[in-house]
Design a protein around this motif. Structure first.
Motif, short mmCIF file in Angstrom:
data_model
loop_
_atom_site.label_atom_id
_atom_site.label_comp_id
_atom_site.label_asym_id
_atom_site.label_seq_id
_atom_site.Cartn_x
_atom_site.Cartn_y
_atom_site.Cartn_z
N TRP A 63 9.65 5.06 -32.44
CA TRP A 63 9.59 6.50 -32.20
C TRP A 63 10.19 7.27 -33.37
O TRP A 63 9.65 8.29 -33.80
CB TRP A 63 10.33 6.84 -30.90
N ARG A 64 11.31 6.78 -33.92
CA ARG A 64 11.96 7.48 -35.02
C ARG A 64 11.12 7.47 -36.29
O ARG A 64 11.22 8.36 -37.11
CB ARG A 64 13.33 6.86 -35.30
N ARG A 65 10.30 6.44 -36.46
CA ARG A 65 9.46 6.38 -37.66
C ARG A 65 8.33 7.38 -37.64
O ARG A 65 7.70 7.63 -38.65
CB ARG A 65 8.91 4.96 -37.84
N LYS A 66 8.04 7.94 -36.48
CA LYS A 66 6.97 8.92 -36.38
C LYS A 66 7.40 10.25 -36.97
O LYS A 66 8.55 10.64 -36.87
CB LYS A 66 6.56 9.13 -34.91
N SER A 67 6.45 10.93 -37.60
CA SER A 67 6.72 12.28 -38.07
C SER A 67 6.77 13.24 -36.89
O SER A 67 6.36 12.89 -35.77
CB SER A 67 5.63 12.72 -39.06
N THR A 68 7.24 14.45 -37.13
CA THR A 68 7.30 15.44 -36.05
C THR A 68 5.93 15.73 -35.46
O THR A 68 5.79 15.76 -34.22
CB THR A 68 7.94 16.74 -36.57
N PRO A 69 4.87 15.95 -36.26
CA PRO A 69 3.55 16.15 -35.65
C PRO A 69 3.09 14.96 -34.82
O PRO A 69 2.51 15.13 -33.75
CB PRO A 69 2.63 16.36 -36.86
N ALA A 70 3.37 13.74 -35.30
CA ALA A 70 2.97 12.56 -34.53
C ALA A 70 3.74 12.46 -33.22
O ALA A 70 3.18 12.05 -32.19
CB ALA A 70 3.19 11.29 -35.37
N LYS A 71 5.01 12.86 -33.24
CA LYS A 71 5.78 12.87 -32.00
C LYS A 71 5.21 13.88 -31.01
O LYS A 71 5.09 13.59 -29.81
CB LYS A 71 7.24 13.19 -32.30
N VAL A 72 4.88 15.07 -31.50
CA VAL A 72 4.31 16.09 -30.61
C VAL A 72 2.98 15.62 -30.05
O VAL A 72 2.68 15.82 -28.86
CB VAL A 72 4.15 17.42 -31.38
N GLU A 73 2.17 14.98 -30.89
CA GLU A 73 0.87 14.50 -30.41
C GLU A 73 1.06 13.41 -29.34
O GLU A 73 0.37 13.41 -28.32
CB GLU A 73 0.05 13.94 -31.58
N THR A 74 1.98 12.47 -29.59
CA THR A 74 2.23 11.42 -28.61
C THR A 74 2.73 12.00 -27.30
O THR A 74 2.30 11.60 -26.21
CB THR A 74 3.25 10.42 -29.17
N TYR A 75 3.67 12.96 -27.40
CA TYR A 75 4.20 13.59 -26.19
C TYR A 75 3.10 14.31 -25.42
O TYR A 75 3.01 14.21 -24.19
CB TYR A 75 5.30 14.58 -26.58
N THR A 76 2.23 15.05 -26.13
CA THR A 76 1.14 15.78 -25.47
C THR A 76 0.17 14.82 -24.81
O THR A 76 -0.24 15.03 -23.66
CB THR A 76 0.41 16.65 -26.51
#
Length: 416
Positions: free
Chosen positions: A19-32
């Motif tokens: 999870w930490r290796r993900k960028s902020t956009p990737a985190k938002v996309e995964t969460y969505t």
């Protein structure tokens, strides 16, 4: 027991690292994406589980199986619609039409059981809940795959009207039909708004990240253009003069004129002058004012939404030290912008025991900025070596990257 605990701890760190290796956009996309998948579980849990025990086995099993299928198609449609939004697939038209057909089939079956199936308030409440919820969740999932706002309004209104078209002919009383239409209109409208807002937010996050990358690239390109322009101004004029005087010297030499020597002497003088001017341009390009670089780093990082704290006073340091450390600040700032997901960055300049120490530390590390042997850090080490300085860069602690540059003042004064 100790080995098992250690293994479990390693696995937990690895999963957290994913999870930490993900960028902020990737985190938002995964969460969505997983939020909409979770909505499918909510649909089944909210109206599917109450079916058990509320009605006889055969209608309960029928509705539960249909509801599970509907929830699964909603999850698939939402995932494909998000892929379409990100540009990784075509618009999932067939999936959306399939979801609409399945939604209509489940809603029709539910209202038919309510009006013509086994009697009882529990049966009516359970089947009626299935009828309303599948229409609301179906409209929300389909809205993810529609981009035009008017079509979304039409979609919500169509589902609300469709609930009346299905319910009233199958025997639902007029007032109850109207109340159901209003409930579907409000519920579907809210879910559709949530879907559209989620897509807008995800797109905005990706655009902001791309803008940050573009800004960093433009800063580098602007500096290269400035250097190229200055070099062209110096070299272009002088080379044109050298070419003309060389041609004149050739003509004079062919005629046996002594003035050819004078012209070549002038060419030699202009070439030496050009060499000196090029060195001045390069020196100006390589030199960086530490105070200006610190102020610029604070401004750029703050504009990017990164809390930047700068401590220390560079005034009074030798020019060579300021130039070398200024380049360290410039490179470190670029790395923070391009190679991480930082929320905070600290830059500290301090003088201790006849040496100057510059420390740049930032969180949100996704990968080592520039790498421990990257070309950017290698270039900084070369600049620092000219003033007997050293550079250390690497992880300081979890998700934190630290860069430390040290320059001895005595060596810098000797260079001066």
């Amino acid at each position: 027991m100790g080995a098992e605990a250690l293994t479990y701890g390693v696995r937990m760190r690895e999963s957290g690292g994913w999870w930490r290796r993900k960028s902020t956009p990737a985190k938002v996309e995964t969460y969505t994406r997983w939020s909409f998948h979770f909505f499918a579980l909510i649909e089944v849990g909210a109206v599917g589980l109450p079916l058990v025990g509320a009605m006889p086995a055969w209608p309960a099993v029928l509705l539960l199986v249909m509801l599970l299928g509907h929830a699964g198609i909603c999850a698939v449609a939402a995932s494909r619609a998000l892929d379409w939004t990100r540009g990784s697939r075509e618009q999932p038209v067939h999936t959306l039409w399939t979801l609409g057909a399945v939604t209509a089939a489940v809603a029709t079956t539910a209202i038919a059981i309510t009006e013509h199936g086994p009697g009882g308030e529990d049966v009516d409440a359970a089947a009626g809940g299935v009828f309303a919820v599948v229409l609301i969740f179906g409209a929300g999932a389909i809205a993810l795959g529609v981009r035009d706002r008017k079509r979304i309004f039409g979609l919500v209104a169509g589902f609300a009207a469709g609930s009346g078209v299905i319910a009233f002919p199958l025997g639902m009383p007029g007032p109850a039909t109207l109340a159901t239409m209003v409930a579907v209109l409000l519920g579907a409208g809210f879910f559709a708004f949530t879907s559209v807002f989620s897509v807008w937010l995800l797109t905005a996050v990706y655009e902001l990240d791309e803008a940050r990358e573009t800004r960093a690239r433009l800063a580098v390109a602007e500096e290269r253009l400035r250097f190229g322009r200055d070099l062209h101004d110096v070299m272009g004029r002088n080379l044109a003069v050298i070419a003309l005087k060389s041609e004149l010297a050739v003509q004079l030499a062919r005629r046996g004129r002594d003035e050819a020597v004078d012209q070549m002497t002038e060419v030699q003088r202009i070439a030496q002058e050009t060499q000196r001017e090029v060195r001045d341009v390069v020196r100006g390009y390589r030199e960086a004012d530490l105070g200006a670089e610190l102020a610029g780093a604070r401004g750029v990082l703050t504009a990017a939404g990164i809390d930047c704290e700068v401590t220390g006073e560079p005034a009074g340091l030798p020019a060579e030290v300021q130039s070398a450390l200024g380049w360290v600040v410039r490179e470190a700032t670029t790395n923070v912008l391009r190679h991480g997901d930082a929320k905070r960055c600290t830059v500290a300049v301090r003088t201790e025991k006849e040496r100057v120490v510059l420390t740049v530390e930032n969180d949100g590390v996704l990968r080592p900025p520039g790498g421990t042997g990257g070309s950017g850090l290698a270039g900084l080490r070369e600049r620092l070596a000219a003033v007997a300085g050293t550079l250390e860069a690497g992880p300081a602690r979890q998700d934190v990257f630290r860069l430390v540059a040290q320059v001895p003042l005595a060596a810098a004064e000797g260079v001066a």
